[in-house]
Design a protein around this motif. Structure first.
Motif, PDB file in Angstrom:
ATOM      1  N   PHE A   8       0.807  -1.217   0.000  1.00 15.11           N
ATOM      2  CA  PHE A   8       0.000   0.000   0.000  1.00 15.11           C
ATOM      3  C   PHE A   8       0.846   1.275   0.000  1.00 15.11           C
ATOM      4  O   PHE A   8       0.302   2.371  -0.120  1.00 15.11           O
ATOM      5  CB  PHE A   8      -0.919   0.023   1.234  1.00 15.11           C
ATOM      6  CG  PHE A   8      -1.906  -1.108   1.297  1.00 15.11           C
ATOM      7  CD1 PHE A   8      -2.909  -1.252   0.350  1.00 15.11           C
ATOM      8  CD2 PHE A   8      -1.819  -2.054   2.313  1.00 15.11           C
ATOM      9  CE1 PHE A   8      -3.820  -2.302   0.407  1.00 15.11           C
ATOM     10  CE2 PHE A   8      -2.720  -3.104   2.390  1.00 15.11           C
ATOM     11  CZ  PHE A   8      -3.723  -3.227   1.433  1.00 15.11           C
ATOM     12  N   HIS A   9       2.155   1.146   0.145  1.00 13.35           N
ATOM     13  CA  HIS A   9       3.009   2.323   0.309  1.00 13.35           C
ATOM     14  C   HIS A   9       2.914   3.299  -0.857  1.00 13.35           C
ATOM     15  O   HIS A   9       2.793   4.510  -0.656  1.00 13.35           O
ATOM     16  CB  HIS A   9       4.469   1.901   0.500  1.00 13.35           C
ATOM     17  CG  HIS A   9       4.749   1.312   1.849  1.00 13.35           C
ATOM     18  ND1 HIS A   9       6.014   0.913   2.232  1.00 13.35           N
ATOM     19  CD2 HIS A   9       3.940   1.048   2.901  1.00 13.35           C
ATOM     20  CE1 HIS A   9       5.955   0.432   3.467  1.00 13.35           C
ATOM     21  NE2 HIS A   9       4.707   0.498   3.884  1.00 13.35           N
ATOM     22  N   LYS A  10       2.980   2.779  -2.068  1.00 14.30           N
ATOM     23  CA  LYS A  10       3.001   3.662  -3.241  1.00 14.30           C
ATOM     24  C   LYS A  10       1.732   4.493  -3.339  1.00 14.30           C
ATOM     25  O   LYS A  10       1.781   5.730  -3.418  1.00 14.30           O
ATOM     26  CB  LYS A  10       3.197   2.857  -4.521  1.00 14.30           C
ATOM     27  CG  LYS A  10       3.347   3.735  -5.760  1.00 14.30           C
ATOM     28  CD  LYS A  10       3.107   2.978  -7.050  1.00 14.30           C
ATOM     29  CE  LYS A  10       1.621   2.762  -7.282  1.00 14.30           C
ATOM     30  NZ  LYS A  10       1.343   2.307  -8.672  1.00 14.30           N
ATOM     31  N   ASP A  11       0.590   3.838  -3.347  1.00 14.71           N
ATOM     32  CA  ASP A  11      -0.667   4.557  -3.551  1.00 14.71           C
ATOM     33  C   ASP A  11      -0.932   5.563  -2.432  1.00 14.71           C
ATOM     34  O   ASP A  11      -1.351   6.698  -2.697  1.00 14.71           O
ATOM     35  CB  ASP A  11      -1.842   3.575  -3.653  1.00 14.71           C
ATOM     36  CG  ASP A  11      -1.834   2.794  -4.967  1.00 14.71           C
ATOM     37  OD1 ASP A  11      -1.134   3.231  -5.912  1.00 14.71           O
ATOM     38  OD2 ASP A  11      -2.519   1.766  -5.053  1.00 14.71           O
ATOM     39  N   LEU A  12      -0.678   5.167  -1.198  1.00 12.31           N
ATOM     40  CA  LEU A  12      -0.942   6.074  -0.077  1.00 12.31           C
ATOM     41  C   LEU A  12       0.018   7.261  -0.073  1.00 12.31           C
ATOM     42  O   LEU A  12      -0.381   8.392   0.213  1.00 12.31           O
ATOM     43  CB  LEU A  12      -0.876   5.309   1.243  1.00 12.31           C
ATOM     44  CG  LEU A  12      -2.021   4.316   1.481  1.00 12.31           C
ATOM     45  CD1 LEU A  12      -1.768   3.504   2.745  1.00 12.31           C
ATOM     46  CD2 LEU A  12      -3.362   5.015   1.555  1.00 12.31           C
ATOM     47  N   SER A  13       1.285   7.001  -0.372  1.00 10.95           N
ATOM     48  CA  SER A  13       2.262   8.102  -0.434  1.00 10.95           C
ATOM     49  C   SER A  13       1.859   9.118  -1.492  1.00 10.95           C
ATOM     50  O   SER A  13       1.873  10.335  -1.249  1.00 10.95           O
ATOM     51  CB  SER A  13       3.657   7.557  -0.740  1.00 10.95           C
ATOM     52  OG  SER A  13       4.145   6.762   0.309  1.00 10.95           O
TER      53      SER A  13
ATOM     54  N   GLU B 187      -0.436  14.332  -3.186  1.00  7.59           N
ATOM     55  CA  GLU B 187      -1.367  15.066  -4.047  1.00  7.59           C
ATOM     56  C   GLU B 187      -2.259  16.003  -3.245  1.00  7.59           C
ATOM     57  O   GLU B 187      -2.826  16.947  -3.796  1.00  7.59           O
ATOM     58  CB  GLU B 187      -2.211  14.078  -4.866  1.00  7.59           C
ATOM     59  CG  GLU B 187      -1.406  13.438  -5.995  1.00  7.59           C
ATOM     60  CD  GLU B 187      -2.159  12.363  -6.754  1.00  7.59           C
ATOM     61  OE1 GLU B 187      -3.210  11.889  -6.230  1.00  7.59           O
ATOM     62  OE2 GLU B 187      -1.711  12.001  -7.854  1.00  7.59           O
ATOM     63  N   HIS B 188      -2.382  15.740  -1.934  1.00  7.05           N
ATOM     64  CA  HIS B 188      -3.094  16.653  -1.040  1.00  7.05           C
ATOM     65  C   HIS B 188      -2.137  17.682  -0.412  1.00  7.05           C
ATOM     66  O   HIS B 188      -2.521  18.415   0.508  1.00  7.05           O
ATOM     67  CB  HIS B 188      -3.794  15.865   0.080  1.00  7.05           C
ATOM     68  CG  HIS B 188      -5.083  15.241  -0.342  1.00  7.05           C
ATOM     69  ND1 HIS B 188      -5.160  13.992  -0.917  1.00  7.05           N
ATOM     70  CD2 HIS B 188      -6.371  15.699  -0.267  1.00  7.05           C
ATOM     71  CE1 HIS B 188      -6.427  13.694  -1.177  1.00  7.05           C
ATOM     72  NE2 HIS B 188      -7.178  14.710  -0.802  1.00  7.05           N
ATOM     73  N   GLY B 189      -0.898  17.698  -0.890  1.00  8.94           N
ATOM     74  CA  GLY B 189       0.064  18.686  -0.404  1.00  8.94           C
ATOM     75  C   GLY B 189       0.744  18.317   0.900  1.00  8.94           C
ATOM     76  O   GLY B 189       1.391  19.166   1.525  1.00  8.94           O
ATOM     77  N   LYS B 190       0.625  17.051   1.315  1.00 11.92           N
ATOM     78  CA  LYS B 190       1.241  16.627   2.574  1.00 11.92           C
ATOM     79  C   LYS B 190       2.658  16.123   2.334  1.00 11.92           C
ATOM     80  O   LYS B 190       2.944  15.462   1.333  1.00 11.92           O
ATOM     81  CB  LYS B 190       0.425  15.505   3.238  1.00 11.92           C
ATOM     82  CG  LYS B 190      -1.031  15.865   3.513  1.00 11.92           C
ATOM     83  CD  LYS B 190      -1.181  17.096   4.391  1.00 11.92           C
ATOM     84  CE  LYS B 190      -2.630  17.315   4.755  1.00 11.92           C
ATOM     85  NZ  LYS B 190      -3.058  18.707   4.636  1.00 11.92           N
TER      86      LYS B 190
END
Length: 327
Positions: free
Chosen positions: A78-83, A88-91
């Motif tokens: 899940f690392h890629k998609d969550l990162s 993309e939300h600026g975090k």
């Protein structure tokens, strides 16, 4: 006084629990939110660490104005998609190792970091361990002469875990290599750089999970002998040997509290205790990067993460380690 850096925790499991306990020790850190697909699990974690914001959706946490940086501690796949979604939300993102399951994933994550102009780092906490940092310094300053041999292992008995567990379920990028083999590989890379050739051999669980891997990294004037496994415990020491001396990082070397330096038949034991569990050193470095508007860490760069995953990809290709979700 610098303002608090507000952290969001993604994946409230055992690793996140250790990380968050250390986060609470850092004065500039504020543990502002936690998210899990299981709200009850997230709420229990929030109660344990007095976290004010609880989400049952990762995207809800990513969208929150209460968060500056997210720590991602989910299973590897899940690392890629969550990162990427977080960035993309600026975090800003600190993602537990391995950053991605393969090089293509790591490249995609780095591209997203650059596109969104946010800080992103692979959470390889051992890079910031005081004893390992000192060993690297001693090598770089020539204290033990020309290094010609690195030996490191990492193993524990894991075959009693369920086949749906993180370490035995192929759908979760299971096996010893990505989970713990990454540490010996990292040490060889840190000390000796990229090898000219890699030899590797693996054994497998009936369900296809890799459970033992031995590796030899060949350099023009050095070798690294490395091992990871889930079939037994191991001594978990690391040795760095040179023409004029040897450095030993004692048992559970990836989280060492000191080292031994041997030169001219004289042995010197040095204690360098970790702060907290050991994540504090990594957290402080991340804060330093954010306070200085850095988009990547100088001690563990995007290129370092690319090199590390390339080494693991090469080992996987040589040994036949594959995951069902990879095309």
């Amino acid at each position: 006084m610098k303002s608090k850096i507000k952290w969001g925790i993604i994946g409230p499991g055992n690793i996140a629990r250790k990380f968050t306990s250390d986060l609470k020790m850092v004065e500039q850190a504020s543990v502002a939110a936690v998210a899990s697909r299981n709200l009850e699990r997230a709420q229990g974690f929030a109660n344990e660490f007095q976290i004010p914001n609880v989400f049952d959706s990762y995207d809800a946490l990513f969208a929150s104005d209460e968060i500056d940086i997210v720590y991602i501690a989910t299973p590897h796949n899940f690392h890629k998609d969550l990162s990427i979604r977080a960035m993309e939300h600026g975090k800003h993102v600190l993602c537990e190792k391995p950053l991605g399951v393969n090089r293509a994933e790591v490249e995609e994550i780095i591209l997203a970091a650059k596109k969104n102009k946010v800080f992103m780092m692979e959470g390889l906490w051992s890079r910031f361990n005081p004893s390992i940092a000192k060993a690297k310094q001693l090598v770089d300053t020539g204290e033990i002469g020309q290094v010609s041999y690195v030996n490191a292992d990492f193993a524990f008995y894991g075959l009693d875990r369920g086949e749906d567990s993180r370490i035995l379920n192929p759908d979760l990028a299971s096996g010893s290599l990505l989970d713990i083999g990454i540490y010996p590989i990292f040490l060889a890379y840190l000390i000796l750089g990229m090898p000219e050739e890699i030899k590797a051999s693996s054994n497998f669980h009936p369900n296809g999970t890799e459970i033992q891997t031995s590796m030899i990294f060949q350099y023009s004037d050095a070798q690294a002998v490395l091992y990871s496994g889930l079939t037994s415990n191991s001594k978990m020491e690391a040795k760095i040997s040179g023409s004029e001396g040897e450095i030993t990082l004692s048992s559970r070397w990836h989280e060492a509290d000191g080292y031994t330096l041997v030169k001219q038949n004289e042995s010197q034991e040095v204690e360098l205790p970790r702060t907290g569990v050991g994540f504090v050193h990594e957290i402080l470095k991340v804060h330093d990067c954010l306070n200085n508007n850095m988009l990547e860490c100088d001690l563990w760069t995007h290129q370092n993460s690319l090199d590390l995953v390339e080494l693991m990809d090469t080992i996987r290709k040589k040994t036949g380690i594959k995951f069902p979700f990879e095309t």
